[in-house]
Motif scaffolding. Structure first.
Motif, PDB file in Angstrom:
ATOM      1  N   LEU A 129     -49.937 -44.205  33.636  1.00  0.00           N
ATOM      2  CA  LEU A 129     -49.337 -44.636  34.943  1.00  0.00           C
ATOM      3  C   LEU A 129     -48.078 -43.987  35.475  1.00  0.00           C
ATOM      4  O   LEU A 129     -47.999 -44.210  36.749  1.00  0.00           O
ATOM      5  CB  LEU A 129     -48.915 -46.132  34.486  1.00  0.00           C
ATOM      6  N   ASP A 130     -47.278 -43.172  34.780  1.00  0.00           N
ATOM      7  CA  ASP A 130     -46.319 -42.611  35.423  1.00  0.00           C
ATOM      8  C   ASP A 130     -46.199 -41.153  34.854  1.00  0.00           C
ATOM      9  O   ASP A 130     -44.952 -40.580  35.090  1.00  0.00           O
ATOM     10  CB  ASP A 130     -44.681 -43.117  34.702  1.00  0.00           C
ATOM     11  N   GLY A 131     -46.905 -40.775  34.415  1.00  0.00           N
ATOM     12  CA  GLY A 131     -47.102 -39.176  33.773  1.00  0.00           C
ATOM     13  C   GLY A 131     -47.320 -38.202  35.063  1.00  0.00           C
ATOM     14  O   GLY A 131     -47.869 -38.572  36.165  1.00  0.00           O
ATOM     15  N   GLU A 132     -46.963 -36.922  34.924  1.00  0.00           N
ATOM     16  CA  GLU A 132     -47.273 -35.782  36.146  1.00  0.00           C
ATOM     17  C   GLU A 132     -48.682 -35.343  35.841  1.00  0.00           C
ATOM     18  O   GLU A 132     -49.383 -35.489  34.787  1.00  0.00           O
ATOM     19  CB  GLU A 132     -46.191 -34.672  35.991  1.00  0.00           C
ATOM     20  N   ASN A 133     -49.183 -34.837  36.929  1.00  0.00           N
ATOM     21  CA  ASN A 133     -50.652 -34.487  37.000  1.00  0.00           C
ATOM     22  C   ASN A 133     -50.806 -33.162  36.194  1.00  0.00           C
ATOM     23  O   ASN A 133     -50.125 -32.316  36.225  1.00  0.00           O
ATOM     24  CB  ASN A 133     -51.080 -34.142  38.545  1.00  0.00           C
ATOM     25  N   CYS A 134     -51.649 -33.373  34.933  1.00  0.00           N
ATOM     26  CA  CYS A 134     -52.031 -32.025  34.216  1.00  0.00           C
ATOM     27  C   CYS A 134     -50.902 -31.374  33.630  1.00  0.00           C
ATOM     28  O   CYS A 134     -50.732 -30.309  33.200  1.00  0.00           O
ATOM     29  CB  CYS A 134     -52.670 -30.907  35.086  1.00  0.00           C
ATOM     30  N   VAL A 135     -49.796 -32.181  33.160  1.00  0.00           N
ATOM     31  CA  VAL A 135     -48.701 -31.881  32.433  1.00  0.00           C
ATOM     32  C   VAL A 135     -48.811 -32.703  30.887  1.00  0.00           C
ATOM     33  O   VAL A 135     -48.802 -33.851  30.969  1.00  0.00           O
ATOM     34  CB  VAL A 135     -47.287 -32.430  33.163  1.00  0.00           C
ATOM     35  N   PRO A 136     -48.999 -31.790  30.103  1.00  0.00           N
ATOM     36  CA  PRO A 136     -49.190 -32.397  28.561  1.00  0.00           C
ATOM     37  C   PRO A 136     -47.713 -33.082  28.083  1.00  0.00           C
ATOM     38  O   PRO A 136     -46.647 -32.678  28.301  1.00  0.00           O
ATOM     39  CB  PRO A 136     -49.516 -31.228  27.883  1.00  0.00           C
TER      40      PRO A 136
END
Length: 357
Positions: free
Chosen positions: A267-274
């Motif tokens: 819900l709050d992570g960055e796109n394609c950032v592990p």
């Protein structure tokens, strides 16, 4: 709503599910939405599914879960009457086949062959499930025009590292022998992450990636994972016997903390950032886990012993040793996630669940 979660799970499991349902997650983004979860009957999937259903019970969030599981009878036994609820639908199919379900606003792909036994028995199936399974989950998300998808990767993508650091960060990258069948899981997970990045680039999709550490909790008594056998020893009243020095250092994270971490990133992570998922209060050696298991219940007089007397002495660390599987978690903490259950409390909870009638 009929079939309340509280009435159909053990009291000790319910306590764990409350931690998920009451976690400080951006639940408003899920309210009234549909979420597809692959591997719904698995270790993580069960707690995530029931935690979301409890959220609906407590707060009326009306989140619908499409619970995809390849073993229908297993899932029906595990969830029981909860599958008769209106806010959950069981989808019985293998993830290696195109997903046959209604559209979903969010997709979490958690299905995977992950045990050492499966690597030995079916390395082709292991790597295939990671690749084709991820492709099918992403195609479903693309066709659904989903708001976001989450790919559950693994710490094994890091391979063997010699960074000189006492922990692993998300940008680290080590050696994996791609000519060995034993690398089927690690290579499959690496490829799955690249596939996710490719879908994001080509189709403009919002895709998140998590790399969980060693997840622990209440498992089967015959689970072959070393930490699960330690917990089984406690339940059976058996002393723990280590067949090595147990010096391997690892990050462990309790199952409910892992679930809340995954939802945070979705819900709050960055796109394609592990994002690494770990709890620094549960970083320990295999020996340390075994010792903690004995210490949690002092009244049971559990003892830790070694099959080989020479293993009793803890070896001195060497600068030639690889980087331990200790995962730095600053990145996921930066988006508001905090683990709640440390090693001993997690062991205590796991035993309580397994011993409850």
């Amino acid at each position: 709503m009929d079939y309340k979660v509280k009435d159909y799970v053990k009291k000790s499991i319910y306590t764990n599910l409350e931690d998920i349902a009451n976690a400080p997650i951006s639940w408003d983004k899920l309210r009234g939405k549909t979420l597809l979860l692959t591997g719904a009957g698995g270790f993580i999937g069960y707690y995530m599914t029931c935690g979301i259903l409890l959220r609906n019970d407590l707060y009326g969030d009306n989140i619908k879960v499409l619970a995809l599981e390849r073993f229908g009878d297993f899932a029906k036994k595990k969830f029981g009457k909860l599958l008769d609820r209106d806010d959950v639908e069981l989808i019985v199919q293998d993830i290696t086949e195109p997903i046959k379900a209604e559209r979903a606003d969010f997709v979490i792909h958690a299905a995977s062959q992950a045990s050492a036994i499966e690597f030995e028995r079916d390395p082709v199936g292991t790597i295939s499930a990671n690749l084709s399974g991820t492709e099918n989950a992403l195609n479903f998300a693309k066709d659904s025009n989903s708001e976001a998808s989450l790919i559950v990767s693994s710490l094994k993508v890091y391979g063997t590292l010699y960074t000189g650091k006492p922990y692993i960060e998300e940008d680290d990258n080590g050696y994996v022998d791609f000519t060995s069948y034993k690398s089927c899981y690690a290579i499959g997970k690496r490829a799955a992450e690249t596939l996710a990045a490719s879908y994001s680039k080509q189709y403009g999709m919002n895709i998140r990636i998590v790399r969980p550490s060693y997840i622990f909790g209440a498992s089967r008594l015959d689970d072959d994972r070393v930490w699960a056998q330690f917990i089984a020893n406690i339940v059976r009243g058996q002393d723990i016997l280590l067949k090595s020095n147990g010096a391997t250092n690892r990050s462990f994270c309790y199952v409910t903390d892992t679930v809340t971490a995954m939802l945070h990133v979705l819900l709050d992570g960055e796109n394609c950032v592990p994002y690494n998922i770990s709890n620094e209060k549960s970083n320990t050696t295999i020996r340390g886990f075994a010792q903690a298991a004995c210490e949690v219940f002092p009244e049971r007089n559990m003892k830790l012993a070694f099959a080989n007397p020479e293993d009793e002495v803890m070896p001195e660390p060497s600068p030639l040793d690889p980087t331990p599987e200790i995962m730095d978690n600053k990145r996921i903490r930066s988006i508001g996630w905090e683990p709640k259950i440390d090693l001993k409390e997690g062991i205590r909870r796991a035993v309580a669940i397994l011993e409850e009638e």
